[in-house]
Motif scaffolding. Structure first.
Motif, PDB file in Angstrom:
ATOM      1  N   LEU B 744     -31.807 -38.708  15.112  1.00  0.00           N
ATOM      2  CA  LEU B 744     -31.599 -37.324  15.562  1.00  0.00           C
ATOM      3  C   LEU B 744     -31.504 -36.397  14.364  1.00  0.00           C
ATOM      4  N   ARG B 745     -32.268 -35.316  14.404  1.00  0.00           N
ATOM      5  CA  ARG B 745     -32.118 -34.253  13.400  1.00  0.00           C
ATOM      6  C   ARG B 745     -31.976 -32.933  14.155  1.00  0.00           C
ATOM      7  N   ASP B 746     -31.069 -32.079  13.686  1.00  0.00           N
ATOM      8  CA  ASP B 746     -30.949 -30.749  14.282  1.00  0.00           C
ATOM      9  C   ASP B 746     -31.661 -29.728  13.421  1.00  0.00           C
ATOM     10  N   ILE B 747     -32.258 -28.791  14.101  1.00  0.00           N
ATOM     11  CA  ILE B 747     -32.912 -27.717  13.354  1.00  0.00           C
ATOM     12  C   ILE B 747     -32.458 -26.384  13.931  1.00  0.00           C
ATOM     13  N   ALA B 748     -32.057 -25.456  13.024  1.00  0.00           N
ATOM     14  CA  ALA B 748     -31.671 -24.117  13.465  1.00  0.00           C
ATOM     15  C   ALA B 748     -32.500 -23.120  12.680  1.00  0.00           C
ATOM     16  N   ILE B 749     -33.205 -22.270  13.396  1.00  0.00           N
ATOM     17  CA  ILE B 749     -34.094 -21.335  12.690  1.00  0.00           C
ATOM     18  C   ILE B 749     -33.799 -19.901  13.093  1.00  0.00           C
ATOM     19  N   ILE B 750     -34.161 -18.987  12.223  1.00  0.00           N
ATOM     20  CA  ILE B 750     -34.011 -17.561  12.500  1.00  0.00           C
ATOM     21  C   ILE B 750     -35.410 -16.968  12.606  1.00  0.00           C
ATOM     22  N   VAL B 751     -35.650 -16.284  13.737  1.00  0.00           N
ATOM     23  CA  VAL B 751     -36.981 -15.672  13.952  1.00  0.00           C
ATOM     24  C   VAL B 751     -36.801 -14.270  14.532  1.00  0.00           C
ATOM     25  N   ASP B 752     -37.898 -13.520  14.548  1.00  0.00           N
ATOM     26  CA  ASP B 752     -37.882 -12.223  15.227  1.00  0.00           C
ATOM     27  C   ASP B 752     -37.616 -12.446  16.705  1.00  0.00           C
ATOM     28  N   LYS B 753     -36.965 -11.455  17.329  1.00  0.00           N
ATOM     29  CA  LYS B 753     -36.654 -11.612  18.749  1.00  0.00           C
ATOM     30  C   LYS B 753     -37.893 -11.741  19.629  1.00  0.00           C
ATOM     31  N   GLU B 754     -39.008 -11.136  19.194  1.00  0.00           N
ATOM     32  CA  GLU B 754     -40.221 -11.187  20.017  1.00  0.00           C
ATOM     33  C   GLU B 754     -40.798 -12.596  20.140  1.00  0.00           C
ATOM     34  N   VAL B 755     -40.478 -13.435  19.178  1.00  0.00           N
ATOM     35  CA  VAL B 755     -41.065 -14.780  19.201  1.00  0.00           C
ATOM     36  C   VAL B 755     -40.515 -15.545  20.411  1.00  0.00           C
ATOM     37  N   LEU B 756     -41.425 -16.147  21.177  1.00  0.00           N
ATOM     38  CA  LEU B 756     -41.009 -16.819  22.406  1.00  0.00           C
ATOM     39  C   LEU B 756     -40.581 -18.254  22.141  1.00  0.00           C
ATOM     40  N   ALA B 757     -39.499 -18.629  22.749  1.00  0.00           N
ATOM     41  CA  ALA B 757     -38.964 -19.986  22.595  1.00  0.00           C
ATOM     42  C   ALA B 757     -40.015 -21.025  22.962  1.00  0.00           C
ATOM     43  N   ARG B 758     -40.753 -20.705  24.014  1.00  0.00           N
ATOM     44  CA  ARG B 758     -41.766 -21.655  24.469  1.00  0.00           C
ATOM     45  C   ARG B 758     -42.771 -21.953  23.362  1.00  0.00           C
ATOM     46  N   ASP B 759     -43.164 -20.882  22.606  1.00  0.00           N
ATOM     47  CA  ASP B 759     -44.157 -21.063  21.537  1.00  0.00           C
ATOM     48  C   ASP B 759     -43.575 -21.882  20.387  1.00  0.00           C
ATOM     49  N   ILE B 760     -42.273 -21.655  20.127  1.00  0.00           N
ATOM     50  CA  ILE B 760     -41.631 -22.410  19.046  1.00  0.00           C
ATOM     51  C   ILE B 760     -41.611 -23.900  19.395  1.00  0.00           C
ATOM     52  N   ILE B 761     -41.206 -24.176  20.608  1.00  0.00           N
ATOM     53  CA  ILE B 761     -41.134 -25.580  21.039  1.00  0.00           C
ATOM     54  C   ILE B 761     -42.513 -26.228  20.979  1.00  0.00           C
ATOM     55  N   LYS B 762     -43.500 -25.444  21.428  1.00  0.00           N
ATOM     56  CA  LYS B 762     -44.867 -25.956  21.431  1.00  0.00           C
ATOM     57  C   LYS B 762     -45.303 -26.294  19.987  1.00  0.00           C
ATOM     58  N   ALA B 763     -44.975 -25.383  19.059  1.00  0.00           N
ATOM     59  CA  ALA B 763     -45.363 -25.584  17.656  1.00  0.00           C
ATOM     60  C   ALA B 763     -44.668 -26.812  17.088  1.00  0.00           C
ATOM     61  N   ILE B 764     -43.377 -26.962  17.417  1.00  0.00           N
ATOM     62  CA  ILE B 764     -42.653 -28.133  16.904  1.00  0.00           C
ATOM     63  C   ILE B 764     -43.324 -29.408  17.402  1.00  0.00           C
ATOM     64  N   LYS B 765     -43.621 -29.428  18.682  1.00  0.00           N
ATOM     65  CA  LYS B 765     -44.218 -30.632  19.269  1.00  0.00           C
ATOM     66  C   LYS B 765     -45.582 -30.940  18.673  1.00  0.00           C
ATOM     67  N   GLU B 766     -46.330 -29.885  18.420  1.00  0.00           N
ATOM     68  CA  GLU B 766     -47.669 -30.099  17.873  1.00  0.00           C
ATOM     69  C   GLU B 766     -47.633 -30.606  16.423  1.00  0.00           C
ATOM     70  N   SER B 767     -46.539 -30.302  15.710  1.00  0.00           N
ATOM     71  CA  SER B 767     -46.459 -30.726  14.313  1.00  0.00           C
ATOM     72  C   SER B 767     -46.377 -32.239  14.176  1.00  0.00           C
ATOM     73  N   GLU B 768     -45.783 -32.859  15.149  1.00  0.00           N
ATOM     74  CA  GLU B 768     -45.665 -34.315  15.070  1.00  0.00           C
ATOM     75  C   GLU B 768     -45.811 -34.904  16.469  1.00  0.00           C
ATOM     76  N   VAL B 769     -46.985 -35.356  16.745  1.00  0.00           N
ATOM     77  CA  VAL B 769     -47.260 -35.804  18.107  1.00  0.00           C
ATOM     78  C   VAL B 769     -46.715 -37.216  18.335  1.00  0.00           C
ATOM     79  N   LYS B 770     -46.781 -38.041  17.259  1.00  0.00           N
ATOM     80  CA  LYS B 770     -46.525 -39.457  17.471  1.00  0.00           C
ATOM     81  C   LYS B 770     -45.053 -39.823  17.483  1.00  0.00           C
TER      82      LYS B 770
END
Lengths: 346, 832
Positions: B744-770
């Motif tokens: 388990l690793r926790d990640i906490a990030i700071i982004v602009d409010k306009e950035v959608l959570a869904r897109d962040i999650i999608k990007a995280i998942k795409e970074s490491e598929v396996k």
């Protein structure tokens, strides 16, 4: 060495007796059985002994070790069980205290609850549960049911007519009865056909405590070869007994509905006065419960079913009225009030 | 309709041991619904004729008087009374103590000795309504007591002080109240004679007959009547006759009593007789004053025709009626004198000077009659009978009976014209062939052949039994009074047998059927699951609302009224349109319930309607379709102020869809409807295949406008039809469980409010598929020390391999990769 071992054993057993604190076990365990514990140290010395000695002492040492471990565990458990003045007591709660910020329980509408009860009963008897449009053509609501436009029976049901900008040959109505699904179902499924249709119906009449523009009915029908009035009576009996969870008294009497022939009204013995006569049953001892009868050949024909081969019966009753009877609800308007003070009672 | 027992007894000899209640019950079980059995003069048990001897003022009440009354006893009694027409020497009706009467014509009560404003009262001086005698003794003001002397003069009653009033009035009848709806299909039962036939069949009595004196037709024929029936379809039979030497007066008491018993008010002898015949035989009759319908011509000219556009008539109820081309009228000398089968005209009404009358006994077609009566709002006794479709043969019997009765009552009267008899109907017998086996099969009862034949014959059917190999075939001739559309097919015969045999003698027997599993109604199954999940798991309560809304309701919510379907005949201004959405009524529920509760969660499942094409055909095989009507489930959630209502609604919807194993995606809803919160709305979809529904909040401005105090209302709506597309589609494929530990690793990030959570999650998942197994959102933060346009999101990331234990270094590398990607894509910074 043998002596040493027995000494350690006695020592430890003695100390175990005196321990009352849970943490002290750990210290004791480490002091004797741990990597640098007394017992372990002695066992390490085994290497310097002769083979025979090693075997004899080793055996003894192991049995003592097991004995001690067991004793420790036992002592641990007994302390755990008692825990007379320990942590757990400090965790005591008042089990009668209400839940803070608890959500109110969800409730299904009483109509839904009774409807599901009815659906389950009929499904176990092999009936399908069907739907139909609430905004219906005059054809299925009346004509297909052997009620042509001139028929006086149309006066029996005050009908809401509906205006659509799209042109159609048929006039549109808010269905006045779930019987409107009969012919649709026959056309779709043919015979044999066993189905019930629970659903909402509409009448354009002024509302008061006993009348509503909107209420719920269940239509049912069974079409197969050799279906008779006595079959209708049997199914009605089965259903009523299950519904009321007792041997309910019912009676058939002549009733007129253009889509059945013969047509009957089914009355139930008044549950309030047990047949003696009261206000609810207008002193007759009976309350009207449903209309029923053998499906008219014209209706079977409209549904493309060969009335020489197949017969059927149909019945219809109001769930709204049934729910009112069951729970003693005296104002029909409560059903559509959305009032949680009412709905949360069921 | 009311039936008089005495009248019935004129035609059938009802056995002594059959009580009126038993007769009522048997009629109910075999023929028609009897709603009540009532003894006439029920309230007259302790009511006598009394004479007011003296009247004095009440010391404590202006409107009350103290009356000294002679009721035939040794002493006169004192009664306090508020009657407005009290006078000394007046003969009136006195209810003695113990009498049961109707308080002001309403609730029953028992008279007791009492003090009225301090003065003792020993009975009651009655009004008509207090004794339920309004039909016998008309009452003006409700405080007007019965003036027996006045009534007796008119009706030749013999009055004697102390006499029971019941004896004076001669009330010894029993009235059966028949439910009219139960005889909709039985035109033959709209009179006493027809009912007598049923009574005879039920008890196996002699078949009723009616005697008409043979010389009814005697008299000098000096009047010439000419009748032209222009519309033969609408008038299958027209009979008319003139009678002269008539003297108009009140009817004899026995006749009046019959009419009153049957619920009709007596008027004069001729009108009463026409009504009497109708109540007896079910055939409406009409009488015209001959001199009013004949101008100077030597002939009486009657025409049965459709009205001309613009023609008018003043009917007997004193109202001017505009007629149209569909109205059938009886015209005399060219002018409408009656609306056929509905009501007569005032211009030809019988009055006290009438000496010669024309009696009409006709048959009019039922459909047109019903339409005319409905159009004019005149559901008269006549119209109610004609619309059922009467036997044209009845017109003749009724006319004879009418002449006979007039001659009995007005002895100088005689028939002064030939009888006009224009027939435009075929009188062919209806014959039904049916085997007794068929009857047994339909009933499910082993009823004997003889029994079947007896029942049919007792009802007036003529039966010819024919034996053949297959069994017994019955050739059944239907009597004319049942040949009106009432009996025409074998099933009708089965009904006749079944009801007289007794439906309750039919033993219940379960059908013999092949077992089959009923087809599943998938939409219902899904709906039920949804309802159960919402109520059981999410503690929502189910409401039901009307399927109707009104324009104002929609306008307040900025919902397009144009799309809605209108009711042509609404009965309330609240309910004029079919609901195009579940939301308006749901919001009403929220508003009403907020008066009692601060938090609530409700949902409704129901059809919504729009004026566009739906997918159900109007008729089978037709290309026309019914308007759009589809089932939706909508919910409203009001929680505490600290919760964001949108998320409360979202939690429910996601929980629901996950439980149902329906795949969905959630997107920002850009084009919100007027009532939605513009920045708190989402749409639900499944791979762009359609709109499943939405999650939103009520726009606080709208909430204010519609009077909802809380502005914290989360709302959702789901299309059942769309959900159904994916409900059965879900396929589960089992995945092997990994034997190796997860990291388990926790990640906490700071982004602009306009950035959608869904897109962040999608990007995280795409970074490491396996190796990245799951991403769990666990924290949200905004505010100091972050800039106002920033937000912080935190996720648990779980890494795991199926083949080995992951090393820390390996995970560190992936984590770094993710951070870099987020930084590159969203300018995300790690929060320290």
């Amino acid at each position: 060495m043998q002596k040493q071992l027995n000494k350690i054993k006695d020592e430890l057993l003695d100390r175990l007796k005196k321990i009352r604190d849970f943490n002290a076990f750990k210290d004791l365990e480490v002091a004797y059985m741990g990597r640098k514990g007394k017992m372990t140290q002695i066992l390490r010395e085994l290497g310097s002994l002769s083979l025979e000695e090693r075997q004899a002492i080793g055996k003894l040492a192991n049995s003592i070790k097991n004995e001690l471990q067991e004793a420790i565990q036992k002592a641990k458990d007994s302390v755990k069980m008692q825990e007379p003045s320990g942590i757990l007591e400090r965790e005591r709660i008042d089990a009668t205290q209400p839940i803070l910020g608890a959500k109110r329980t969800g409730h299904l509408h009483p109509l839904t609850q009774v409807q599901y009860e009815i659906e389950d009963m009929f499904r176990t008897m092999g009936f399908m549960i069907l739907d139909g449009p609430e905004l219906e053509s005059e054809y299925y609501n009346f004509e297909a049911l052997n009620i042509p436009s001139w028929h006086p029976a149309r006066d029996m049901q005050d009908t809401f007519y509906v205006k659509s900008e799209l042109e159609r040959a048929d006039r549109l109505v808010m269905r006045t009865q779930t019987s409107s699904v009969q012919v649709r179902a026959m056309q779709k499924y043919g015979a044999p056909l066993l189905a019930i249709v629970p659903g909402r119906v509409f009448r354009s009449e002024a509302t008061d405590a006993r009348h509503e523009t909107t209420f719920d009915q269940v239509e049912g029908f069974m079409i197969a070869e050799d279906i008779s009035l006595s079959n209708l009576s049997a199914i009605a009996k089965e259903f009523l007994n299950k519904l009321f969870k007792e041997d309910i008294k019912y009676r058939f009497r002549p009733g007129y509905f253009p889509f059945v022939e013969p047509g009957v009204e089914v009355d139930l013995a008044c549950k309030i006065c047990k047949g003696a006569g009261c206000k609810v049953c207008k002193n007759t001892g009976w309350v009207e419960f449903m209309g029923a009868g053998m499906i008219h050949p014209n209706v079977l024909k409209a549904g493309n079913i060969d009335s020489n081969k197949y017969q059927g019966f149909a019945f219809g009753f109001g769930i709204t009225r049934l729910v009112m009877m069951r729970y003693g609800i005296d104002d029909i308007r409560l059903f559509l009030s959305g009032d949680l003070r009412f709905l949360e009672q069921f | 309709m009311k039936l008089s027992l005495n009248w019935l007894k004129e035609f059938v000899k009802i056995p002594e041991n059959i009580s009126p209640e038993k007769l009522g019950l048997d009629l109910t079980l075999k023929t028609v619904e009897v709603e009540g059995v009532e003894l006439m003069g029920k309230y007259l048990a302790d009511v006598v004729v009394g004479k007011i001897v003296k009247i004095e003022k009440h010391p404590n009440a202006d409107k009350l008087k103290i009356c000294l009354v002679d009721i035939g006893g040794k002493e006169e009694i004192l009664i306090v009374c508020g009657g407005i027409n009290l006078r000394e020497e007046m003969l009136t009706a006195i209810a003695k103590t113990g009498a049961k009467v109707k308080w002001h014509g309403g609730e029953e009560f028992i008279i007791q000795k009492t003090k009225v404003r301090g003065v003792e009262s020993n009975g009651m001086i009655c009004t008509s309504s207090e004794l339920a005698l309004e039909d016998f003794i008309p009452q003006g003001d409700e405080r007007e007591i019965i003036d027996l002397g006045k009534e007796a003069e008119i009706k030749n009653w013999k009055l004697k002080v102390g006499y029971p009033l019941k004896d004076v009035l001669g009330l010894d009848d029993v009235i059966f109240e028949i439910d009219n709806k139960s005889i909709t299909n039985r035109p033959d039962l709209w009179g006493h004679f027809g009912m007598a036939r049923e009574v005879a069949a039920i008890y196996g009595l002699n078949f009723p007959s009616m005697e008409i004196s043979k010389d009814y037709f005697k008299g000098k024929k000096n009047i010439d009547i000419e009748v032209k029936v222009k519309d033969t379809d609408l008038c299958p039979r027209y009979m008319a006759v003139a009678m002269s030497g008539i003297k108009i007066e009140f009817s004899p008491e026995w006749l009046e009593k019959r009419l009153i018993a049957a619920g009709m008010r007596p008027i004069n002898n001729i009108v009463d007789i026409t009504n009497y015949v109708m109540l007896e035989l079910g055939q409406p009759m009409h009488a015209f004053d001959k001199f009013k319908v004949q101008n100077s011509k030597s002939k009486v000219n009657i025409e049965v025709r459709k009205a001309k556009e613009g023609e008018k008539i003043v009917t007997l109820d004193n109202a001017e009626r505009k007629l149209d081309e569909n109205t059938l009228v009886i015209a005399a000398d060219g002018n409408p004198a009656a609306i056929a089968g509905v009501m007569g005209g005032e211009n030809s009404e019988i009055d006290e000077k009438t000496e010669t009358i024309i009696i009409e006994s006709a048959n009019f077609e039922k459909v047109n009659n019903r339409k005319t009566a409905a159009r004019l709002g005149l559901r008269t006794e006549a119209a109610m009978r004609y619309e059922k479709g009467l036997d044209p043969n009845l017109a003749e019997t009724a006319l004879k009976r009418c002449i006979d009765l007039i001659k009995q009552i007005s002895p100088k009267a005689y028939v002064s014209s030939e009888i006009i008899n224009i027939k435009n109907f075929k009188s062919e017998d209806i014959v039904i062939n049916i085997s007794t086996d068929y009857i047994r099969k339909k009933m499910g009862v082993d009823i004997l052949d003889d029994n079947i034949i007896n029942i049919l014959e007792s009802l007036g059917f003529k039966v010819v039994p024919i034996k053949n190999k297959a069994g017994l075939l019955l050739k059944i001739n239907v009597p004319s009074w049942r040949s009106t559309g009432d009996i025409s097919i074998p099933e009708d015969i089965v009904e006749e047998i079944s009801r007289i045999y007794g439906y309750n003698h039919i033993e219940p027997k379960m059908p013999k059927l092949q077992i089959s599993v009923p087809l599943e109604n998938k939409e219902r199954t899904l709906e039920r699951k949804i309802k159960e999940i919402l109520s059981v798991r999410f503690d929502m309560s189910e409401v039901f609302n009307y399927s109707f809304v009104n324009e104002k309701q929609l306008e307040l919510l900025k919902i397009n009224v144009e799309e809605s379907i209108k009711l042509i005949n609404p009965i309330s201004s609240e309910h004029t349109l079919l609901r195009p959405s579940l939301i308006p009524n749901l919001l009403e529920n929220v508003k009403n319930n907020l008066r009692y509760f601060s938090k609530l969660q409700i949902f409704e499942s129901g059809l919504i309607f729009k004026d566009k094409e739906g997918d159900i055909t109007v008729r089978s095989g037709s290309s026309e379709v019914l308007p759009y009507q589809e089932r939706f489930v909508a919910g409203a959630v009001v929680r505490g102020k600290d919760d964001i209502p949108f998320f409360a609604a979202k939690e429910i919807v996601e929980g629901l869809l996950n439980t149902l194993k329906i795949n969905y995606s959630i997107d920002i809803l850009e084009n919100v409807e007027g009532w939605m919160h513009p920045y708190r709305s989402a749409r639900l979809e499944n791979k762009n295949l359609g709109k499943m529904g939405f999650i939103t909040e009520l726009n606080p401005r709208i909430a204010e406008k519609i009077g909802i105090k809380s502005s914290h209302i989360g709302i959702f709506s789901l299309s059942l039809k769309e959900l159904l597309k994916f409900f059965y589609k879900e396929e589960i494929r089992y995945k092997k469980l990994s034997k190796f530990p997860s990291v388990l690793r926790d990640i906490a990030i700071i982004v602009d409010k306009e950035v959608l959570a869904r897109d962040i999650i999608k990007a995280i998942k795409e970074s490491e598929v396996k190796l990245l197994k799951s991403v769990e959102f666990f924290d949200y933060y905004e505010g100091s020390p972050l800039f106002t346009n920033k937000k912080s999101l935190a996720f648990h990331l779980y890494f795991q391999s199926e083949e080995r234990t992951l090393e820390d270094r390996e995970v560190d590398d992936i984590f770094k990769k993710i951070v870099e990607k987020l930084n590159k894509k969203f300018k995300a910074e790690l929060r320290k």
